[in-house]
Design a protein around this motif. Structure first.
Motif, PDB file in Angstrom:
ATOM      1  N   LEU A  99       0.821  -1.211   0.000  1.00 51.17           N
ATOM      2  CA  LEU A  99       0.000   0.000   0.000  1.00 51.17           C
ATOM      3  C   LEU A  99       0.854   1.260   0.000  1.00 51.17           C
ATOM      4  N   ILE A 100       1.957   1.244   0.738  1.00 46.03           N
ATOM      5  CA  ILE A 100       2.823   2.432   0.789  1.00 46.03           C
ATOM      6  C   ILE A 100       3.392   2.733  -0.593  1.00 46.03           C
ATOM      7  N   ILE A 101       3.900   1.694  -1.256  1.00 49.78           N
ATOM      8  CA  ILE A 101       4.447   1.887  -2.607  1.00 49.78           C
ATOM      9  C   ILE A 101       3.355   2.334  -3.572  1.00 49.78           C
ATOM     10  N   LEU A 102       2.153   1.780  -3.402  1.00 51.14           N
ATOM     11  CA  LEU A 102       1.037   2.155  -4.271  1.00 51.14           C
ATOM     12  C   LEU A 102       0.700   3.638  -4.119  1.00 51.14           C
ATOM     13  N   VAL A 103       0.643   4.112  -2.884  1.00 50.30           N
ATOM     14  CA  VAL A 103       0.333   5.528  -2.634  1.00 50.30           C
ATOM     15  C   VAL A 103       1.438   6.423  -3.167  1.00 50.30           C
ATOM     16  N   ILE A 104       2.687   6.036  -2.921  1.00 45.03           N
ATOM     17  CA  ILE A 104       3.813   6.839  -3.418  1.00 45.03           C
ATOM     18  C   ILE A 104       3.813   6.883  -4.948  1.00 45.03           C
ATOM     19  N   THR A 105       3.562   5.714  -5.572  1.00 49.41           N
ATOM     20  CA  THR A 105       3.525   5.655  -7.038  1.00 49.41           C
ATOM     21  C   THR A 105       2.419   6.531  -7.587  1.00 49.41           C
ATOM     22  N   LEU A 106       1.228   6.430  -7.009  1.00 52.34           N
ATOM     23  CA  LEU A 106       0.095   7.233  -7.461  1.00 52.34           C
ATOM     24  C   LEU A 106       0.396   8.723  -7.306  1.00 52.34           C
ATOM     25  N   SER A 107       0.941   9.107  -6.186  1.00 48.67           N
ATOM     26  CA  SER A 107       1.258  10.521  -5.951  1.00 48.67           C
ATOM     27  C   SER A 107       2.290  11.026  -6.949  1.00 48.67           C
ATOM     28  N   THR A 108       3.303  10.206  -7.192  1.00 51.86           N
ATOM     29  CA  THR A 108       4.347  10.599  -8.137  1.00 51.86           C
ATOM     30  C   THR A 108       3.780  10.764  -9.544  1.00 51.86           C
ATOM     31  N   LEU A 109       2.933   9.826  -9.959  1.00 51.00           N
ATOM     32  CA  LEU A 109       2.345   9.907 -11.298  1.00 51.00           C
ATOM     33  C   LEU A 109       1.461  11.139 -11.440  1.00 51.00           C
ATOM     34  N   LEU A 110       0.714  11.469 -10.387  1.00 52.15           N
ATOM     35  CA  LEU A 110      -0.135  12.655 -10.435  1.00 52.15           C
ATOM     36  C   LEU A 110       0.698  13.929 -10.521  1.00 52.15           C
ATOM     37  N   LEU A 111       1.816  13.949  -9.814  1.00 52.35           N
ATOM     38  CA  LEU A 111       2.708  15.114  -9.893  1.00 52.35           C
ATOM     39  C   LEU A 111       3.322  15.231 -11.283  1.00 52.35           C
ATOM     40  N   VAL A 112       3.750  14.099 -11.835  1.00 51.53           N
ATOM     41  CA  VAL A 112       4.410  14.116 -13.146  1.00 51.53           C
ATOM     42  C   VAL A 112       3.448  14.565 -14.237  1.00 51.53           C
ATOM     43  N   ASN A 125      -8.679  18.225 -20.452  1.00 48.37           N
ATOM     44  CA  ASN A 125      -9.731  17.212 -20.279  1.00 48.37           C
ATOM     45  C   ASN A 125      -9.145  15.810 -20.260  1.00 48.37           C
ATOM     46  N   LEU A 126      -8.186  15.571 -21.159  1.00 52.01           N
ATOM     47  CA  LEU A 126      -7.554  14.256 -21.204  1.00 52.01           C
ATOM     48  C   LEU A 126      -6.710  14.026 -19.956  1.00 52.01           C
ATOM     49  N   ARG A 127      -6.049  15.071 -19.496  1.00 48.90           N
ATOM     50  CA  ARG A 127      -5.253  14.938 -18.263  1.00 48.90           C
ATOM     51  C   ARG A 127      -6.163  14.613 -17.077  1.00 48.90           C
ATOM     52  N   LEU A 128      -7.321  15.245 -17.002  1.00 46.98           N
ATOM     53  CA  LEU A 128      -8.278  14.937 -15.932  1.00 46.98           C
ATOM     54  C   LEU A 128      -8.736  13.486 -16.033  1.00 46.98           C
ATOM     55  N   PHE A 129      -8.980  13.031 -17.261  1.00 49.98           N
ATOM     56  CA  PHE A 129      -9.358  11.637 -17.486  1.00 49.98           C
ATOM     57  C   PHE A 129      -8.264  10.707 -16.954  1.00 49.98           C
ATOM     58  N   VAL A 130      -7.019  11.004 -17.266  1.00 50.89           N
ATOM     59  CA  VAL A 130      -5.886  10.188 -16.812  1.00 50.89           C
ATOM     60  C   VAL A 130      -5.832  10.150 -15.296  1.00 50.89           C
ATOM     61  N   MET A 131      -5.974  11.291 -14.660  1.00 50.61           N
ATOM     62  CA  MET A 131      -5.900  11.355 -13.195  1.00 50.61           C
ATOM     63  C   MET A 131      -7.013  10.543 -12.529  1.00 50.61           C
TER      64      MET A 131
END
Length: 802
Positions: free
Chosen positions: A399-412, A426-432
């Motif tokens: 779960l920790i890695i999952l949260v860190i990965t998700l946060s990193t991807l959202l920042l990127v 709109n596409l970026r919102l879809f991705v998020m």
């Protein structure tokens, strides 16, 4: 614990995957499948329309008229079209149909390759002991990755790599796990028509093989590795031997092109890029953001990324779940395997930050991505599916890695690589939103051990993502597809060129070439189509090809028709602005629309009347006949050295070419004793020079207008016969039934030295490299037969009583 429904299917799981894939493809390509549109695009990515389709139409015509593809005068001034047709062997299936059917069946051929490629990838993942469910997820990601989405309908020769690359992986696993080495011969054989793809596949397979060895074995055991490498090399050599005729002929055409011999190449420029020079932010941003979605920084004409265009830039998209899953893999691996997994990932992502390594991957032949995109996608999908399979079987997610990965991807995905206006918000919102949803589903899949509903939801969400992204890219309104109705109209390759050519075919049976002042398919206002002769069944002078004939280009360079860069060696607009060269190279007719006011034939100045006569009008096309036309061959009674000729100004080059032939400096000693050097003091008019050349012309008596030409010529004194055919060693020439030497004239055309008197000249073109390769194939078949007999003998001896 395995996923219940999918794994209960066992070996039938591939059929469920195939049904899902076929249904999604039908939804996306419905308009093309139902023939409302054809898989051809008219805007800037129209390579399929102006290069691929003309080659297909020519190949179909050639197969039905002459048989096996060989020399054609419809390609430039003449070229072997074998390589253009052999790049994707599946093209031969399409070309068995009449040429009128080809635009309609393109979609079925491309979808068939997509489905077969997906099935092969599914079989490969299953051979890695992944579950049916995981193999389905991974194969769907592969079937809709950025690489295939970009190139379907744009560069169909690359979809062949999409089909064969999973076959490489599958056949290696059959060798590695089941010792079935002979299967590995198959992908090598199938890539002999694309020699460079054998090289790129080897570069891809080598780190993959090392990864698999370390993943499977406790250590790097030479007793396992060396026999494995020996079998790989042996199977590869057998595959090459079986495909030697295709390999030799393809290599010959490639090496006999300006790119192959280095005459016009980007190599020197590209190899000067500093090795560790960090790529610009926009370059990095393009690659990183297109991991999330192909169109996130614009699509087609609105593309804002770094690269040639939307189709030639980074295209690493492989499905959003892959980005979340890869970090989860490392918790399931031994330390040594973890290191090699990370190394494999870094190896293919390094070029995101250092361009030099991607250019080196292509041996500095071009600023490409192409199959490099495909290899990145395969690595991402492989590592992520290994993680997903372990998560499902162990019901364990970090779960920790999952949260860190998700946060990193959202920042990127929100990082300002580009101005905000360049990113599709709109596409970026879809991705998020979907990253959040996938993360939640992975958490629930691991927590709810006895509930499989979340696995189903995960699959449905993935299908929606892949379908939406692919439909948005393939069927978007900015990507203008040719409609089926338009194929019946008198436009494009079906314009008034066709009745004009038909008229000449009925009224003139001689051998001649045609030039046009227009292209039948202008693509996105870039340039006129230059392969019209291939599509409309006449002989021209222009050619758009990555591998134009080397001597065709050398002649163009010597006569200053084109410049010295690589693009101009690929895109040759022909001789339409050089009327004297047209006359000297068998251009008898000119099709005129008066579109370009800067041309000497402009309808407002009517300058063409000094060189041509109008003989008819068909729609908006005026047919003009060249007053100074010369046949395919004629004789010169003097010569000038190439080193002297190239110093002349351009207009003088054209005029001098009507007075004498231009020979290579090294051939002067052979010629000077037979015919005299050119006398520059001659002051004849153009008409006088043409009339003089007409006194000794090559009269064709028999020809198939392709690979065989026979005729007579009489010269009152020793002369050099100039043939407006690009010099090629596969042309065999006989003079009065005796083999005779060919000479290179004007850096690229063919010459034959004649003594005074009558001559019967025969020209035969044979694919000599196919014949040479055929002997290697024959030897390879003998070797295979010997190995089979030897194996059978060993088996029989094993069961004999002692």
């Amino acid at each position: 614990m395995t996923f219940n429904f999918f794994d209960k299917l066992g070996k039938k799981g591939v059929w469920l995957f195939t049904a899902i894939l076929a249904l999604l493809l039908f939804i996306i390509f419905k308009d093309f499948i139902l023939q409302e549109k054809v898989l051809l695009y008219t805007n800037y990515e129209g390579d399929m329309l102006i290069t691929y389709l003309p080659n297909m139409l020519l190949l179909s015509e050639y197969l039905h008229k002459y048989g096996f593809p060989s020399w054609s005068f419809s390609a430039g001034l003449g070229q072997n079209i074998f390589t253009h047709s052999a790049i994707d062997p599946t093209d031969f299936i399409s070309c068995l149909f009449q040429k009128e059917s080809i635009p309609h069946i393109l979609v079925y051929k491309e979808l068939l390759k997509n489905i077969l490629g997906g099935i092969l990838f599914f079989k490969y993942l299953r051979l890695l002991n992944l579950s049916n469910y995981t193999a389905t997820i991974g194969s769907l990601c592969y079937s809709f990755c950025g690489y295939i989405t970009i190139y379907v309908g744009a560069h169909p020769q690359f979809s062949y790599d999409f089909l064969i690359t999973p076959l490489w992986l599958l056949c290696f696993e059959l060798l590695f796990k089941k010792n079935k080495w002979w299967w590995f011969c198959l992908p090598v054989f199938l890539f002999t028509s694309k020699p460079f793809s054998i090289y790129t596949s080897a570069i891809f397979m080598l780190p993959y093989i090392l990864f698999r060895i370390y993943q499977t074995c406790e250590k790097f055991d030479t007793e396992i590795v060396m026999p494995l490498l020996g079998k790989l090399m042996g199977a590869s050599l057998i595959g090459i031997g079986l495909g030697a005729p295709f390999l030799f002929e393809t290599l010959n055409v490639m090496l006999n092109s300006p790119r192959g011999d280095g005459t016009n190449s980007y190599t020197n420029f590209l190899s000067n890029v500093p090795v560790f020079q960090i790529a610009p932010q926009a370059y990095q941003g393009t690659g990183i953001l297109r991991l999330f979605a192909l169109d996130i920084i614009g699509k087609f004409t609105n593309f804002h990324g770094i690269g040639s265009n939307w189709t030639e830039s980074q295209a690493f998209y492989s499905g959003l779940p892959c980005l979340l899953l890869i970090p989860q893999l490392f918790q399931f691996q031994r330390k040594r395997v973890r290191i090699f997994s990370l190394a494999l990932l870094i190896l293919w992502l390094v070029p995101l930050f250092f361009q030099y390594f991607r250019l080196a991957f292509w041996l500095f032949t071009g600023d490409y991505y192409r199959t490099y995109n495909l290899y990145v996608s395969i690595v991402l999908i492989l590592l992520s599916m290994l993680a997903l399979d372990n998560i499902i079987k162990t019901r364990k997610v970090n779960l920790i890695i999952l949260v860190i990965t998700l946060s990193t991807l959202l920042l990127v995905v929100n990082y300002p690589f580009f101005p905000e206006s360049a990113v599709d918000s709109n596409l970026r919102l879809f991705v998020m939103l979907f990253l959040y949803l996938y993360a939640l589903l992975l958490f629930l899949i691991a927590r709810k051990k006895d509930e499989y509903i979340f696995n189903y939801i995960f699959l449905v969400v993935l299908l929606f993502e892949l379908g939406y992204f692919s439909y948005n890219s393939i069927c978007n309104s900015n990507r203008v597809a040719v409609t089926t109705a338009s194929l019946k109209e008198q436009i494009g390759y079906n314009d008034y060129t066709i009745p004009s050519v038909d008229f000449l075919n009925k009224t003139d049976s001689s051998f001649y070439r045609i030039d046009k002042d227009y292209g039948s398919y202008p693509v996105d206002n870039w340039f006129d189509s230059q392969n019209d002769a291939r599509a409309q069944n006449y002989y021209g002078t222009s050619s758009l090809s990555s591998f134009n004939h080397k001597y065709y280009i050398r002649y163009w360079l010597t006569m200053n028709v084109i410049g010295g860069n690589e693009w101009e060696s690929r895109s040759c607009a022909g001789l339409k602005n050089r009327p004297i060269l047209e006359a000297l190279n068998n251009v008898k007719y000119f099709f005129y629309k008066g579109v370009h006011k800067n041309y000497f034939r402009d309808k407002y100045t009517q300058n063409w009347r000094t060189t041509h006569d109008s003989i008819g009008n068909f729609g908006d096309v005026t047919v003009l006949k060249n007053k100074f036309w010369l046949p395919l061959g004629y004789a010169h009674s003097s010569y000038i050295k190439l080193s002297e000729f190239i110093k002349l100004p351009v207009p003088q080059k054209d005029f001098v070419s009507t007075q004498t032939c231009v020979v290579e400096d090294e051939d002067v000693t052979k010629i000077s004793a037979v015919i005299p050097a050119y006398n520059a003091s001659e002051t004849n008019s153009l008409q006088q020079n043409i009339d003089k050349l007409r006194q000794g012309t090559f009269q064709i008596t028999e020809s198939n207008k392709s690979t065989f030409i026979k005729g007579n010529i009489h010269v009152p004194k020793a002369s050099m016969l100039y043939l407006s055919i690009p010099f090629d060693e596969s042309w065999q020439v006989t003079d009065n039934e005796q083999p005779t030497e060919k000479f290179i004239l004007t850096s690229g055309m063919t010459g034959v030295l004649l003594s005074a008197g009558n001559h019967k000249i025969e020209l035969h073109y044979t694919n000599i490299h196919i014949r040479r390769g055929g002997w290697i194939t024959f030897a390879t078949l003998l070797l295979i037969g010997g190995l089979y007999i030897y194996k059978r003998k060993l088996l029989n001896n094993k069961f004999l009583p002692s």
